[in-house]
Design a protein around this motif. Structure first.
Motif, PDB file in Angstrom:
ATOM      1  N   LYS A 220     160.211 104.788 -51.067  1.00  0.00           N
ATOM      2  CA  LYS A 220     160.863 106.026 -49.204  1.00  0.00           C
ATOM      3  C   LYS A 220     161.265 106.250 -48.451  1.00  0.00           C
ATOM      4  O   LYS A 220     160.519 104.796 -48.162  1.00  0.00           O
ATOM      5  CB  LYS A 220     159.177 106.424 -49.810  1.00  0.00           C
ATOM      6  CG  LYS A 220     158.468 107.348 -49.568  1.00  0.00           C
ATOM      7  CD  LYS A 220     156.972 107.778 -49.636  1.00  0.00           C
ATOM      8  CE  LYS A 220     156.744 109.702 -48.729  1.00  0.00           C
ATOM      9  NZ  LYS A 220     157.659 110.222 -49.974  1.00  0.00           N
ATOM     10  N   LEU A 221     161.720 106.688 -47.701  1.00  0.00           N
ATOM     11  CA  LEU A 221     162.187 106.594 -46.024  1.00  0.00           C
ATOM     12  C   LEU A 221     161.769 107.609 -45.971  1.00  0.00           C
ATOM     13  O   LEU A 221     162.086 109.111 -45.877  1.00  0.00           O
ATOM     14  CB  LEU A 221     163.480 106.264 -46.842  1.00  0.00           C
ATOM     15  CG  LEU A 221     164.279 106.168 -45.458  1.00  0.00           C
ATOM     16  CD1 LEU A 221     164.021 104.173 -44.526  1.00  0.00           C
ATOM     17  CD2 LEU A 221     165.876 106.324 -45.352  1.00  0.00           C
ATOM     18  N   ALA A 222     160.795 107.311 -44.783  1.00  0.00           N
ATOM     19  CA  ALA A 222     159.996 108.570 -44.198  1.00  0.00           C
ATOM     20  C   ALA A 222     160.200 109.082 -42.899  1.00  0.00           C
ATOM     21  O   ALA A 222     161.255 108.065 -42.813  1.00  0.00           O
ATOM     22  CB  ALA A 222     158.028 108.141 -43.579  1.00  0.00           C
ATOM     23  N   GLU A 223     160.319 110.365 -42.567  1.00  0.00           N
ATOM     24  CA  GLU A 223     160.970 110.834 -41.165  1.00  0.00           C
ATOM     25  C   GLU A 223     161.092 109.900 -40.161  1.00  0.00           C
ATOM     26  O   GLU A 223     162.351 109.389 -39.824  1.00  0.00           O
ATOM     27  CB  GLU A 223     160.330 112.064 -41.085  1.00  0.00           C
ATOM     28  CG  GLU A 223     160.084 113.353 -41.861  1.00  0.00           C
ATOM     29  CD  GLU A 223     162.132 113.902 -41.856  1.00  0.00           C
ATOM     30  OE1 GLU A 223     162.433 114.296 -40.373  1.00  0.00           O
ATOM     31  OE2 GLU A 223     162.673 113.634 -42.781  1.00  0.00           O
ATOM     32  N   PRO A 224     159.676 109.430 -39.450  1.00  0.00           N
ATOM     33  CA  PRO A 224     159.786 108.128 -38.384  1.00  0.00           C
ATOM     34  C   PRO A 224     160.465 107.103 -38.808  1.00  0.00           C
ATOM     35  O   PRO A 224     161.482 106.794 -37.300  1.00  0.00           O
ATOM     36  CB  PRO A 224     158.589 107.972 -38.395  1.00  0.00           C
ATOM     37  CG  PRO A 224     157.425 108.959 -39.302  1.00  0.00           C
ATOM     38  CD  PRO A 224     158.629 109.379 -40.907  1.00  0.00           C
ATOM     39  N   VAL A 225     161.163 106.706 -39.474  1.00  0.00           N
ATOM     40  CA  VAL A 225     161.900 105.303 -40.132  1.00  0.00           C
ATOM     41  C   VAL A 225     163.005 105.826 -39.795  1.00  0.00           C
ATOM     42  O   VAL A 225     164.053 105.365 -39.553  1.00  0.00           O
ATOM     43  CB  VAL A 225     161.071 104.466 -41.315  1.00  0.00           C
ATOM     44  CG1 VAL A 225     162.597 103.538 -41.092  1.00  0.00           C
ATOM     45  CG2 VAL A 225     160.379 104.188 -41.474  1.00  0.00           C
ATOM     46  N   SER A 268     157.135  99.832 -51.482  1.00  0.00           N
ATOM     47  CA  SER A 268     157.376 101.581 -52.222  1.00  0.00           C
ATOM     48  C   SER A 268     157.610 102.056 -50.949  1.00  0.00           C
ATOM     49  O   SER A 268     158.664 102.858 -51.385  1.00  0.00           O
ATOM     50  CB  SER A 268     156.213 101.744 -52.717  1.00  0.00           C
ATOM     51  OG  SER A 268     155.064 102.266 -51.896  1.00  0.00           O
ATOM     52  N   MET A 269     157.724 101.458 -50.271  1.00  0.00           N
ATOM     53  CA  MET A 269     158.252 102.505 -48.944  1.00  0.00           C
ATOM     54  C   MET A 269     159.348 101.626 -47.623  1.00  0.00           C
ATOM     55  O   MET A 269     158.822 100.639 -46.934  1.00  0.00           O
ATOM     56  CB  MET A 269     156.962 103.138 -48.008  1.00  0.00           C
ATOM     57  CG  MET A 269     156.570 102.993 -46.848  1.00  0.00           C
ATOM     58  SD  MET A 269     154.767 102.048 -48.223  1.00  0.00           S
ATOM     59  CE  MET A 269     153.322 101.416 -46.463  1.00  0.00           C
ATOM     60  N   VAL A 270     159.656 102.048 -46.975  1.00  0.00           N
ATOM     61  CA  VAL A 270     160.798 101.326 -45.836  1.00  0.00           C
ATOM     62  C   VAL A 270     159.663 101.687 -44.667  1.00  0.00           C
ATOM     63  O   VAL A 270     159.258 102.555 -44.275  1.00  0.00           O
ATOM     64  CB  VAL A 270     161.878 102.097 -45.475  1.00  0.00           C
ATOM     65  CG1 VAL A 270     161.796 101.283 -44.592  1.00  0.00           C
ATOM     66  CG2 VAL A 270     162.550 102.024 -47.022  1.00  0.00           C
ATOM     67  N   ILE A 271     159.220 100.524 -44.405  1.00  0.00           N
ATOM     68  CA  ILE A 271     159.122 100.556 -42.436  1.00  0.00           C
ATOM     69  C   ILE A 271     159.528  99.904 -41.850  1.00  0.00           C
ATOM     70  O   ILE A 271     160.667  99.266 -42.031  1.00  0.00           O
ATOM     71  CB  ILE A 271     157.090 100.195 -43.034  1.00  0.00           C
ATOM     72  CG1 ILE A 271     157.724  98.594 -42.969  1.00  0.00           C
ATOM     73  CG2 ILE A 271     156.487 100.296 -43.503  1.00  0.00           C
ATOM     74  CD1 ILE A 271     156.626  97.445 -43.019  1.00  0.00           C
TER      75      ILE A 271
ATOM     76  N   LEU B 625     150.645 101.739 -42.723  1.00  0.00           N
ATOM     77  CA  LEU B 625     151.749 101.677 -43.097  1.00  0.00           C
ATOM     78  C   LEU B 625     151.792 103.602 -44.313  1.00  0.00           C
ATOM     79  O   LEU B 625     152.777 103.608 -43.919  1.00  0.00           O
ATOM     80  CB  LEU B 625     152.200 100.536 -43.491  1.00  0.00           C
ATOM     81  CG  LEU B 625     152.187  99.128 -42.514  1.00  0.00           C
ATOM     82  CD1 LEU B 625     152.555  97.544 -43.308  1.00  0.00           C
ATOM     83  CD2 LEU B 625     153.497 100.125 -41.349  1.00  0.00           C
ATOM     84  N   ALA B 626     150.450 103.064 -44.972  1.00  0.00           N
ATOM     85  CA  ALA B 626     150.363 103.813 -45.747  1.00  0.00           C
ATOM     86  C   ALA B 626     150.745 104.744 -45.432  1.00  0.00           C
ATOM     87  O   ALA B 626     151.300 106.219 -46.221  1.00  0.00           O
ATOM     88  CB  ALA B 626     149.289 103.877 -46.588  1.00  0.00           C
ATOM     89  N   ARG B 628     151.813 106.406 -43.179  1.00  0.00           N
ATOM     90  CA  ARG B 628     152.976 106.620 -42.040  1.00  0.00           C
ATOM     91  C   ARG B 628     154.657 106.810 -42.562  1.00  0.00           C
ATOM     92  O   ARG B 628     155.271 108.024 -42.394  1.00  0.00           O
ATOM     93  CB  ARG B 628     152.682 106.469 -40.619  1.00  0.00           C
ATOM     94  CG  ARG B 628     153.968 106.509 -39.966  1.00  0.00           C
ATOM     95  CD  ARG B 628     153.714 106.707 -38.409  1.00  0.00           C
ATOM     96  NE  ARG B 628     154.098 107.073 -37.201  1.00  0.00           N
ATOM     97  CZ  ARG B 628     155.037 107.743 -36.593  1.00  0.00           C
ATOM     98  NH1 ARG B 628     155.277 105.949 -36.856  1.00  0.00           N
ATOM     99  NH2 ARG B 628     155.748 107.853 -35.854  1.00  0.00           N
ATOM    100  N   TYR B 629     154.658 105.900 -43.300  1.00  0.00           N
ATOM    101  CA  TYR B 629     155.385 105.889 -44.154  1.00  0.00           C
ATOM    102  C   TYR B 629     155.527 105.925 -45.503  1.00  0.00           C
ATOM    103  O   TYR B 629     156.753 106.243 -45.613  1.00  0.00           O
ATOM    104  CB  TYR B 629     156.329 104.080 -43.546  1.00  0.00           C
ATOM    105  CG  TYR B 629     156.340 103.950 -42.013  1.00  0.00           C
ATOM    106  CD1 TYR B 629     157.035 104.549 -41.927  1.00  0.00           C
ATOM    107  CD2 TYR B 629     155.495 103.077 -42.070  1.00  0.00           C
ATOM    108  CE1 TYR B 629     157.500 104.382 -40.038  1.00  0.00           C
ATOM    109  CE2 TYR B 629     155.426 102.878 -39.991  1.00  0.00           C
ATOM    110  CZ  TYR B 629     156.594 102.881 -39.150  1.00  0.00           C
ATOM    111  OH  TYR B 629     156.257 103.116 -38.274  1.00  0.00           O
ATOM    112  N   ALA B 630     154.089 106.073 -46.617  1.00  0.00           N
ATOM    113  CA  ALA B 630     154.551 106.683 -47.459  1.00  0.00           C
ATOM    114  C   ALA B 630     153.536 107.313 -48.398  1.00  0.00           C
ATOM    115  O   ALA B 630     153.556 108.169 -48.954  1.00  0.00           O
ATOM    116  CB  ALA B 630     153.766 105.426 -47.795  1.00  0.00           C
ATOM    117  N   GLU B 631     153.632 107.686 -46.314  1.00  0.00           N
ATOM    118  CA  GLU B 631     152.746 109.158 -46.275  1.00  0.00           C
ATOM    119  C   GLU B 631     151.822 109.822 -47.043  1.00  0.00           C
ATOM    120  O   GLU B 631     151.914 111.016 -47.443  1.00  0.00           O
ATOM    121  CB  GLU B 631     154.256 110.573 -47.016  1.00  0.00           C
ATOM    122  CG  GLU B 631     155.008 110.712 -45.382  1.00  0.00           C
ATOM    123  CD  GLU B 631     156.187 111.045 -45.762  1.00  0.00           C
ATOM    124  OE1 GLU B 631     156.902 111.361 -46.738  1.00  0.00           O
ATOM    125  OE2 GLU B 631     156.762 110.854 -44.206  1.00  0.00           O
TER     126      GLU B 631
END
Lengths: 310, 652
Positions: A220-225, A268-271, B625-626, B628-631
């Motif tokens: 997962k690549l969220a908006e803030p990243v 599972s997500m980019v930080i 982190l969960a 904000r970034y894993a929504e």
């Protein structure tokens, strides 16, 4: 994370462990090397001779179970030596293509900057398109296909600087650097590297590696990243010190590399931490200083300190 | 625009310190060295404190520190108000403010203080280079403000952007400069600094005190002639007149100062003359004296000034700021009559002393008055007198005798003093006039320097009235005709009056042209000039209420509209919920996160400072982190609870 993905990750970590046993005290650099291959990128290793560049390439090929070919680049190396030639066969009265050493899964282009620009350019199509065109005929390269190039710093005698277009095709550039005192002691007292290399076992098959490459698409690549990545890219373009900023290709590569780094870190997500981990190796060789025309790895680190994380 | 109570990061603190140092520099150099050193040290120490250290400093200590610096300022200046004391207090408190600058709101206050400091620096002087420095400081302040409002740019880009902001402000600044109503006199007078000012004295003239001025090549005033300039030999700039001699000093017999604006002198001699009047404008450097200089003899004088009974141009108050005025003078002039009292006073000598001079004068008693003057001049011309900048010190009781018959070496005031004495002894009314003689053309204006101070004599002849006689002229004609540099040994002169090193002097003169324009058009832009300029633009009744209302109403509306549009365009993006929670954590830990610091690094830093919280901080990090970034919005509640449950840091 699916069980399949988990198993792939375990295998990759096993591979990483083997690498750490060969190249001592360089865990972060080895992690980036794996990141690069997982993101389907080519790797440039730049350092002075004798710090283990070739050993690393060898070890990578072995533990990832890839078909490996090594070409020593010299100033008289011709494109045909690399790509292969069409030879006339009398029996069939036809030209037949004899594939060169490039038809492999992992090509080690040793001391790439000793070859002439012409030969260096011959690599271009292969690296970008995963195919080789000779006499108007396209020959697809095996899958996966990686180039690991090593080069000596450019101020050494008898070298040709890589053109910018070629540099941009390498996803990451790594420097191994000298080992620290403890690692060096272990190196000096331990088994010979050659024996260790011979003892390496493939940790996964090429098919599994391809599967792993597909797996990272799910990270997962969220908006803030994305905001952060764009801010970094914009900063390289606004900074007057550089003759040009990072290309969209580099930005795409950054996203891929970040995903690979996140996956390898079992996330599972980019930080933003992933971005900071990958960015210096990704930007270092692409940001050429306007004044000297050369790259300065410190500039990338500096940008990381200046650009705020949204 | 970022929230005001956000804590400042280390980078911000460093920027603030550097900018404050830039703004303080013009003030620090004006303070006594020990105080400047103290304040610079405090600035240095505070700027090296990390935000973490700052947060440990108790509130009361800033009060204590403010008290200490106030005491230091009192020690240095004996006051906490006025130009010296007030500026020092402002400077010291701005530096102390750095210590308690923790949030963005504090930083904004400090930035405004820095603007104030930059403006206040003009109290030390209003030269062009000071304005240039103020401009530089403004760029630094704007750059710092940009940095703090979270627009982190590389230094070069930031400075460029700040310069652009300043440039964009310049049209408004020019508009306000031109249109803002000028007051006829400043609202408050800036008290003079305690530094002694050199220049002509209106209180007394002793042989020797003009010779001291010779070493001073600073500018006394600048003149621009409206018509062609007269020959420099005719340029006698009239200053204080002395008519009382006590055997040692020349003084005014009574003070001719007038504290009121409306000055009335009742016994001013009538001046008549021929030839066209010479109109000129003088820009006088502040000399702290209540009189002005004018070309001998002024017939039209500036408004608000008056010509005294001794024909001296009097200003109602001492000149504490550069003054610009226009007058018209006649080079050939006569006074038909003067009061008997004035004439009698110009004959008075001490009862005894200087017998040789008196004996010499009595030899001329049989001649008519005009011939006595000639005889006196001839005596000076023929008896081997020499003009020098370093005459021997006269120490005997009969100084006029000692000069006339022994040393025979003198400077203009020796000749003026001795000649006036001789004339009085010969029954010719005489008095000493001081002022400046000559000047040097520099482009379209003239510069008159302190070193060109001069003294001459006026004698009263029944037919012509007061007549100027310059005894220095007969001794050293070249002083008047060719200027000071040709009359004396050049090595004794200050740099700007010498003849060697012409190019360097030329460069300084060129620079002075710039300074002169600056003085005329920026510093000297007063009510009169404003009205003249606006008349040229067709605005007649500038100060009328309706015009001002239109002007400022329009200005306010334009600026207000622009500001509103900007605020709307750059309205802050609402922080997302996890980021707000993180801000909350920063406040709770009283540890600001650097803008480019990742949350993991930040929490690692926080854990190293408060190891007891390490586990909980790790959990918070994972939750953040969960979210904000894993929504994973469902974890937001847990994040908030975890932060709320942290023990607040007690402020020691």
């Amino acid at each position: 994370m699916s069980p399949q993905s988990r198993e792939l990750l375990q295998r990759l970590h096993a591979a990483e462990q083997q690498l750490n046993g060969i190249i001592l005290g360089k865990a972060p650099t080895l992690r980036l090397a794996l990141v690069c291959l997982l993101a389907q990128g080519h790797l440039l290793i730049e350092d002075v001779p004798g710090v283990g560049k070739t050993t690393l390439a060898h070890a990578l090929a072995t533990v990832l179970g890839l078909k490996f070919a090594r070409v020593q680049f010299t100033s008289d190396l011709l494109p045909a030596d690399l790509l292969g030639v069409s030879v006339y066969e009398r029996q069939t009265e036809q030209f037949r293509f004899h594939p060169g050493p490039i038809f492999t899964q992992l090509l080690l282009a040793d001391e790439i900057n000793r070859a002439t620009p012409k030969t260096q350019s011959a690599l271009l199509e292969a690296m970008a398109e995963q195919q080789v065109t000779i006499d108007g005929q396209s020959n697809p390269l095996p899958k996966p296909f990686f180039v690991i190039a090593t080069q000596n710093p450019q101020n050494q005698i008898g070298t040709f600087a890589l053109p910018e277009s070629q540099l941009d095709r390498f996803l990451l550039r790594l420097e191994l650097g000298y080992p620290d005192a403890r690692a060096e002691r272990a190196l000096l007292t331990g088994q010979s590297r050659r024996d260790l290399l011979a003892g390496l076992q493939p940790a996964l098959t090429p098919a599994q590696l391809l599967a792993a490459q597909r797996t990272i698409e799910d990270i997962k690549l969220a908006e803030p990243v994305l905001d952060y990545i764009q801010a970094l890219i914009a900063a390289t373009r606004e900074d007057q010190r550089f003759s040009c900023g990072l290309s969209p290709r580099a930005a795409l590569g950054l996203v891929q590399a970040c995903k690979a780094a996140a996956w390898l870190a079992n996330r599972s997500m980019v930080i933003p931490e992933d971005v900071q981990q990958v960015f210096p190796a990704l930007a270092g060789h692409r940001l050429l200083l306007r004044q000297s025309g050369r790259a300065d790895p410190h500039c990338a680190l500096q940008l990381l300190r200046v650009v705020a994380i949204p | 625009m970022v929230k005001a109570h956000t804590l400042l990061a280390l980078q911000h603190q460093q920027w603030l310190s550097i900018t404050l140092a830039i703004c303080s520099l013009p003030h620090l150099v004006q303070q006594p060295p020990w105080l400047a050193a103290c304040l610079a040290l405090v600035l240095l120490v505070f700027s090296s404190l990390s935000p973490d250290w700052r947060s440990r400093i108790p509130r009361w200590s800033t009060w204590l520190l403010a008290g200490v610096v106030a005491t230091l300022v009192w020690q240095a200046h004996n006051t906490l108000v006025g130009r010296e004391g007030g500026v020092a207090v402002l400077l010291a408190l701005a530096i102390v403010k750095l210590l308690e600058t923790r949030t963005r709101r504090d930083a904004r206050a400090l930035l405004l203080l820095m603007f104030l400091l930059t403006g206040v620096a003009f109290l030390h002087g209003q030269e062009p280079w000071q304005a240039a420095y103020a401009l530089l400081a403004s760029v630094a302040i704007i750059a710092c403000a940009q940095h703090i409002e979270n627009q982190i740019l590389p230094l070069g880009n930031n400075l460029k952007a700040s310069g652009r902001i300043l440039l964009e402000g310049i049209p408004i600044a020019i508009l306000l400069f031109v249109l803002f109503p000028r007051l006829p006199s400043p609202l408050w007078a800036v008290p003079d600094s305690q530094q002694a000012r050199t220049g002509l004295s209106g209180e007394a003239m002793t042989p020797g005190n003009i010779a001291n001025l010779i070493q001073d090549d600073s500018i006394a005033f600048r003149v621009s002639f409206q018509g062609p300039a007269p020959d420099s030999a005719a340029l006698y700039w009239r200053g204080p007149v002395f008519d009382d001699f006590d055997g040692e000093q020349w003084k005014p017999a009574y003070a001719e100062t007038a504290p009121q604006a409306a000055i009335r002198f009742t016994q001013v001699p009538q001046i008549s003359g021929e030839g066209p009047g010479i109109q000129y404008t003088i820009t006088l450097e502040p000399n702290q004296q209540p009189w002005l200089l004018a070309l001998d003899m002024p017939v039209q004088i500036p408004a608000g000034t008056a010509l005294s009974n001794r024909l001296q141009l009097i200003n109602p108050s001492p000149i504490t700021e550069r003054k610009r005025y226009t007058a018209t003078s006649l080079l050939r002039w006569q006074t038909r009559h003067d009061t008997d009292e004035q004439i009698m006073r110009s004959l008075t000598l001490p009862v005894a002393g200087n017998p040789q001079a008196r004996a010499l004068a009595s030899r001329w008693a049989s001649l008519p008055p005009a011939a006595r003057v000639q005889a006196g001049l001839q005596w000076l011309q023929t008896q081997g007198y020499r003009y020098t900048l370093s005459p021997p010190l006269l120490q005997s009781r009969d100084r006029v005798d000692e000069f006339l018959f022994q040393s025979k070496l003198g400077f203009c005031e020796h000749y003026a003093s001795a000649f006036a004495f001789l004339m009085r002894a010969a029954q010719v009314p005489a008095r000493v006039v001081t002022g400046y003689q000559g000047g040097k053309a520099n482009g379209d204006y003239w510069i008159v320097r302190q070193a060109e101070a001069h003294a001459w004599v006026e004698v009263w002849l029944a037919e012509q009235g007061w007549q100027r006689v310059d005894p220095t002229f007969v001794v050293a004609p070249s002083r008047i005709n060719e200027g000071l540099a040709n009359a004396v040994n050049t090595a004794e002169l200050p740099f700007m009056l010498r003849n060697d090193n012409a190019w360097l002097r030329l460069a300084r003169l060129r620079l002075d042209v710039l300074v002169n324009h600056w003085n005329q058009w920026v510093v000297g832009f007063d009510q009169q000039k404003q009205q003249d300029l606006l008349k040229k633009l067709g605005i007649e009744d500038f100060l009328s209420l309706s015009f001002l209302a239109w002007l400022f109403g329009g200005l306010l509306l334009t600026l207000g509209g622009f500001a509103g549009w900007l605020l709307y365009k750059h309205r802050p993006a609402r922080l997302d919920a996890p980021s707000r929670a993180l801000r909350q954590l920063e406040r709770k830990l009283q540890l600001p996160r650097e803008p480019s610091e990742t949350v993991s690094d930040y929490l690692a830093r926080a854990s190293s400072q408060r190891p007891s919280l390490a586990r909980r901080l790790q959990q918070i990090g994972a939750l953040y982190l969960a979210c904000r970034y894993a929504e994973q919005a469902e974890k937001l509640g847990a994040l908030r609870r975890a932060i709320a449950a942290l023990p607040a840091r007690s402020r020691r």
